[in-house]
Design an enzyme around this catalytic site. Sequence first.
Site, PDB file in Angstrom:
ATOM      1  N   ASP A  29       0.844  -1.193   0.000  1.00 44.01           N
ATOM      2  CA  ASP A  29       0.000   0.000   0.000  1.00 44.01           C
ATOM      3  C   ASP A  29       0.879   1.243   0.000  1.00 44.01           C
ATOM      4  O   ASP A  29       1.877   1.316   0.723  1.00 44.01           O
ATOM      5  CB  ASP A  29      -0.932  -0.018   1.228  1.00 44.01           C
ATOM      6  CG  ASP A  29      -2.086   0.956   1.090  1.00 44.01           C
ATOM      7  OD1 ASP A  29      -3.237   0.482   0.980  1.00 44.01           O
ATOM      8  OD2 ASP A  29      -1.841   2.180   1.078  1.00 44.01           O
ATOM      9  N   ILE A  30       0.488   2.230  -0.783  1.00 49.04           N
ATOM     10  CA  ILE A  30       1.287   3.455  -0.916  1.00 49.04           C
ATOM     11  C   ILE A  30       1.202   4.308   0.360  1.00 49.04           C
ATOM     12  O   ILE A  30       2.062   5.167   0.595  1.00 49.04           O
ATOM     13  CB  ILE A  30       0.800   4.245  -2.160  1.00 49.04           C
ATOM     14  CG1 ILE A  30       1.879   5.149  -2.717  1.00 49.04           C
ATOM     15  CG2 ILE A  30      -0.477   5.016  -1.872  1.00 49.04           C
ATOM     16  CD1 ILE A  30       1.555   5.671  -4.103  1.00 49.04           C
ATOM     17  N   ASN A  85     -12.879  -3.260   2.768  1.00 50.37           N
ATOM     18  CA  ASN A  85     -13.807  -2.138   2.833  1.00 50.37           C
ATOM     19  C   ASN A  85     -14.740  -2.258   1.634  1.00 50.37           C
ATOM     20  O   ASN A  85     -14.279  -2.284   0.490  1.00 50.37           O
ATOM     21  CB  ASN A  85     -13.049  -0.808   2.791  1.00 50.37           C
ATOM     22  CG  ASN A  85     -12.133  -0.624   3.991  1.00 50.37           C
ATOM     23  OD1 ASN A  85     -12.455  -1.027   5.104  1.00 50.37           O
ATOM     24  ND2 ASN A  85     -10.971  -0.016   3.770  1.00 50.37           N
ATOM     25  N   GLN A  92     -14.172   2.391   1.363  1.00 48.99           N
ATOM     26  CA  GLN A  92     -13.595   1.969   0.075  1.00 48.99           C
ATOM     27  C   GLN A  92     -13.369   3.179  -0.813  1.00 48.99           C
ATOM     28  O   GLN A  92     -14.270   4.004  -1.000  1.00 48.99           O
ATOM     29  CB  GLN A  92     -14.523   0.966  -0.628  1.00 48.99           C
ATOM     30  CG  GLN A  92     -13.891   0.398  -1.904  1.00 48.99           C
ATOM     31  CD  GLN A  92     -14.742  -0.696  -2.563  1.00 48.99           C
ATOM     32  OE1 GLN A  92     -15.864  -0.976  -2.131  1.00 48.99           O
ATOM     33  NE2 GLN A  92     -14.194  -1.308  -3.591  1.00 48.99           N
ATOM     34  N   SER A  93     -12.164   3.310  -1.334  1.00 50.25           N
ATOM     35  CA  SER A  93     -11.848   4.438  -2.214  1.00 50.25           C
ATOM     36  C   SER A  93     -11.436   3.985  -3.604  1.00 50.25           C
ATOM     37  O   SER A  93     -11.469   4.778  -4.544  1.00 50.25           O
ATOM     38  CB  SER A  93     -10.739   5.302  -1.591  1.00 50.25           C
ATOM     39  OG  SER A  93      -9.559   4.548  -1.411  1.00 50.25           O
ATOM     40  N   HIS A  98     -10.251  -5.518  -3.091  1.00 45.74           N
ATOM     41  CA  HIS A  98      -8.916  -5.735  -2.530  1.00 45.74           C
ATOM     42  C   HIS A  98      -9.018  -6.148  -1.074  1.00 45.74           C
ATOM     43  O   HIS A  98      -9.883  -5.668  -0.338  1.00 45.74           O
ATOM     44  CB  HIS A  98      -8.019  -4.496  -2.671  1.00 45.74           C
ATOM     45  CG  HIS A  98      -8.645  -3.208  -2.247  1.00 45.74           C
ATOM     46  ND1 HIS A  98      -9.557  -2.527  -3.033  1.00 45.74           N
ATOM     47  CD2 HIS A  98      -8.502  -2.466  -1.114  1.00 45.74           C
ATOM     48  CE1 HIS A  98      -9.947  -1.432  -2.401  1.00 45.74           C
ATOM     49  NE2 HIS A  98      -9.325  -1.373  -1.215  1.00 45.74           N
ATOM     50  N   LEU A  99      -8.118  -7.011  -0.681  1.00 47.19           N
ATOM     51  CA  LEU A  99      -7.935  -7.367   0.720  1.00 47.19           C
ATOM     52  C   LEU A  99      -6.764  -6.547   1.239  1.00 47.19           C
ATOM     53  O   LEU A  99      -5.684  -6.571   0.647  1.00 47.19           O
ATOM     54  CB  LEU A  99      -7.601  -8.850   0.894  1.00 47.19           C
ATOM     55  CG  LEU A  99      -8.504  -9.915   0.274  1.00 47.19           C
ATOM     56  CD1 LEU A  99      -8.030 -11.306   0.716  1.00 47.19           C
ATOM     57  CD2 LEU A  99      -9.942  -9.710   0.651  1.00 47.19           C
TER      58      LEU A  99
HETATM   59  P1  AMP Z   1      -9.689   1.348   0.219  1.00 47.67           P
HETATM   60  O1  AMP Z   1      -9.755   2.696   0.860  1.00 47.67           O
HETATM   61  O2  AMP Z   1     -10.113   0.189   1.078  1.00 47.67           O
HETATM   62  O3  AMP Z   1     -10.383   1.358  -1.139  1.00 47.67           O
HETATM   63  O4  AMP Z   1      -8.157   1.073  -0.059  1.00 47.67           O
HETATM   64  C1  AMP Z   1      -7.478   1.627  -1.124  1.00 47.67           C
HETATM   65  C2  AMP Z   1      -6.038   1.607  -0.749  1.00 47.67           C
HETATM   66  O5  AMP Z   1      -5.289   1.813  -1.925  1.00 47.67           O
HETATM   67  C3  AMP Z   1      -5.616   2.695   0.229  1.00 47.67           C
HETATM   68  O6  AMP Z   1      -5.097   2.090   1.412  1.00 47.67           O
HETATM   69  C4  AMP Z   1      -4.552   3.493  -0.532  1.00 47.67           C
HETATM   70  O7  AMP Z   1      -3.489   3.905   0.293  1.00 47.67           O
HETATM   71  C5  AMP Z   1      -4.104   2.487  -1.569  1.00 47.67           C
HETATM   72  N1  AMP Z   1      -3.544   3.028  -2.794  1.00 47.67           N
HETATM   73  C6  AMP Z   1      -4.033   4.036  -3.542  1.00 47.67           C
HETATM   74  N2  AMP Z   1      -3.262   4.223  -4.625  1.00 47.67           N
HETATM   75  C7  AMP Z   1      -2.261   3.313  -4.557  1.00 47.67           C
HETATM   76  C8  AMP Z   1      -1.137   3.004  -5.374  1.00 47.67           C
HETATM   77  N3  AMP Z   1      -0.876   3.665  -6.516  1.00 47.67           N
HETATM   78  N4  AMP Z   1      -0.308   2.007  -4.996  1.00 47.67           N
HETATM   79  C9  AMP Z   1      -0.543   1.332  -3.844  1.00 47.67           C
HETATM   80  N5  AMP Z   1      -1.588   1.559  -3.034  1.00 47.67           N
HETATM   81  C10 AMP Z   1      -2.432   2.552  -3.373  1.00 47.67           C
END
Ligand code: AMP
Length: 112
Positions: A29-30, A85, A92-93, A98-99
């Site tokens: 995760d970034i 999420n 969820q964003s 994803h897990l």
């Molecule tokens: P969620 O909020 O459950 O949808 O998780 C999305 C996750 O994706 C978040 O924890 C972000 O930090 C992660 N994320 C967003 N962009 C990237 C990326 N380019 N590489 C790795 N993780 C990312």
Amino acid sequence: MSTLFGKIIRREIPSDIVYEDDLCLAFRDINPQAPTHVLLIPKKEIAGLSDAGAEDQALLGHMMLAAAKVARQIGGGGAFRVVVNNGAEAGQSVFHLHLHVLAGRPFRWPPG
Ligand code: AMP
């Protein structure tokens, strides 16, 4: 609809990949929320857990086993947490299933 995770699968944007097989991909995760924070995604584009169907049963089971394998390999061998999420109100964003695999620190319950 493809998301940024689709771009990561296709190597159109960089990521720190820690595990891959024919069905799923895991990368760091970034914005990590624990010393180990990996996202495990299916290569099949499924927007969220509630969009998965009976045809995805084997894939979802495969992902749970892959999450445990990743946690064993890079999570330091201790406890870990797996989070999904589902929906914006649940946090969820990115709308590609994803897990979150988190490890390396104590976790509280209930989650925020
Ligand atoms: P969620 O909020 O459950 O949808 O998780 C999305 C996750 O994706 C978040 O924890 C972000 O930090 C992660 N994320 C967003 N962009 C990237 C990326 N380019 N590489 C790795 N993780 C990312």
